[in-house]
Scaffold this motif. Structure first.
Motif: not given
Ligand code: Q46
Ligand code: ZN
Length: 311
Positions: A176-177, A180, A183-184, A191, A247, A251, A261-262, A265, A269
């Motif tokens: 997940v990290q 993200i 993504f950033i 991704m 991050i 998270i 949440t994780k 995400i 993904k």
């Protein structure tokens, strides 16, 4: 006493907030191992690993030791051999402790292992890189060099040892990290590319898989402790300098406020990975300097080494 939500008999030792259940020791271990087994099966590795040599890239931390423990446990059933590879990055106050933990672990479970010194193999250790970075002599953070060099050396050592597959200890939180972070950076190709199994049909590229891909970090820690496994809880001194550290904390805070949440995400993904074929991604070629697979003319490892040699 709170009883296990599954068997209803034994005291609960693990709480899975995202699922709203609590599990006893036996049910948790079974649930955990079943998930890893399902992951391997879903990657088509059930028969594929038979007769193969699997290298486990290990740092001596709980996730890679869990991976080693699990793959060691499954090796008779799946019929493969394992070899642990540890890259000694030269980080004082951290590496020597984790290295000892791996050595003790491998002695206990009779697993072959190989320790590779970054300094001996590539000419630099991470303490030196961190010093140069701190002094402003290079515009690189320790983790960005460490990650590139480590991946490179694991692949190189695995090639030398005739390894067929590399397993890594990445867990759900790591994935997940990374997602993200990509993504950033606006890195759509990464991704959609990164998943539990990575295979490129190119000479010198060893397929990689991640048995703990669907396992949250907290559950990995519980599994580690319930099995009586040990490692000193020292953190790399350079970790707080990385984007990942920031991050990760962010998270974790969101997960605490909004459980699941994780997982959400990760499921996004997974969904995005289905469009992999539609996103252009650079193809592999041989590095002009070292010959290892890369998407560039000169691989990132050779590029960083050239940069460091000029300081
Ligand atoms: S060892 Fe290396 Fe990590 Fe330390 S310098 Fe960064 S990448 S934090 S997992
Ligand atoms: Zn190269």
């Amino acid at each position: 006493m709170v009883l296990c939500s599954l068997c209803g008999r034994e005291p609960a030792v693990a709480k899975l907030r995202y699922a709203g259940v609590v599990l006893c020791r036996e049910c948790f271990l079974r649930y955990f191992e079943e998930r890893v087994r399902r992951t391997l099966d879903s990657l088509g590795l059930t028969h594929e690993l038979s007769g193969k040599l699997v290298a486990v890239a290990t740092s001596g931390g709980k996730d890679s030791l869990n991976t080693l423990f699990l793959l060691n446990k499954l090796k008779e059933e799946y019929d493969y051999d394992i070899l642990a590879i540890l890259i000694d990055e030269g980080i004082s106050g951290y590496r020597e402790f984790k290295r000892k933990a791996l050595e003790a672990f491998c002695d206990k479970f009779k697993i072959s292992f190989k320790v590779v010194s970054m300094r001996d193999s590539l000419g630099y250790d991470i303490d030196t890189v961190a010093k140069l970075s701190y002094e402003g002599k290079i515009d690189l953070k320790p983790c960005s060099v460490c990650g590139v060099f480590r991946r490179y050396l694991v692949n190189l050592e695995a090639l030398k040892a005739g390894v067929d597959y590399i397993a890594t200890g990445h867990n759900l939180d790591d994935e997940v990290q990374t997602f993200i972070m990509n993504f950033i950076r606006g890195d759509l190709a990464s991704m959609v590319r990164e998943g539990p199994f990575l295979h490129e049909d190119f000479p010198g590229f060893i397929p990689r898989f991640k048995p703990l891909y669907y396992v949250p970090e907290k559950e990995s820690l519980i599994y580690f402790m319930l099995n009586g496994l040990e490692t000193p809880y020292v953190e790399c001194p350079y970790a707080p300098l990385s984007m990942r550290y920031y991050i990760r904390n962010l998270i974790n805070r969101i997960e605490y406020a909004s459980p699941g949440t994780k997982l959400r995400i990760l499921s996004l993904k997974e969904h995005l990975r289905t469009i992999k074929g539609k996103v252009p991604s650079p193809s592999l070629r041989k590095c002009e300097i070292c010959g290892m697979p890369t998407t560039r003319r000169v691989c990132r490892t050779c590029e960083i080494r050239m940069l460091l040699s000029r300081v």
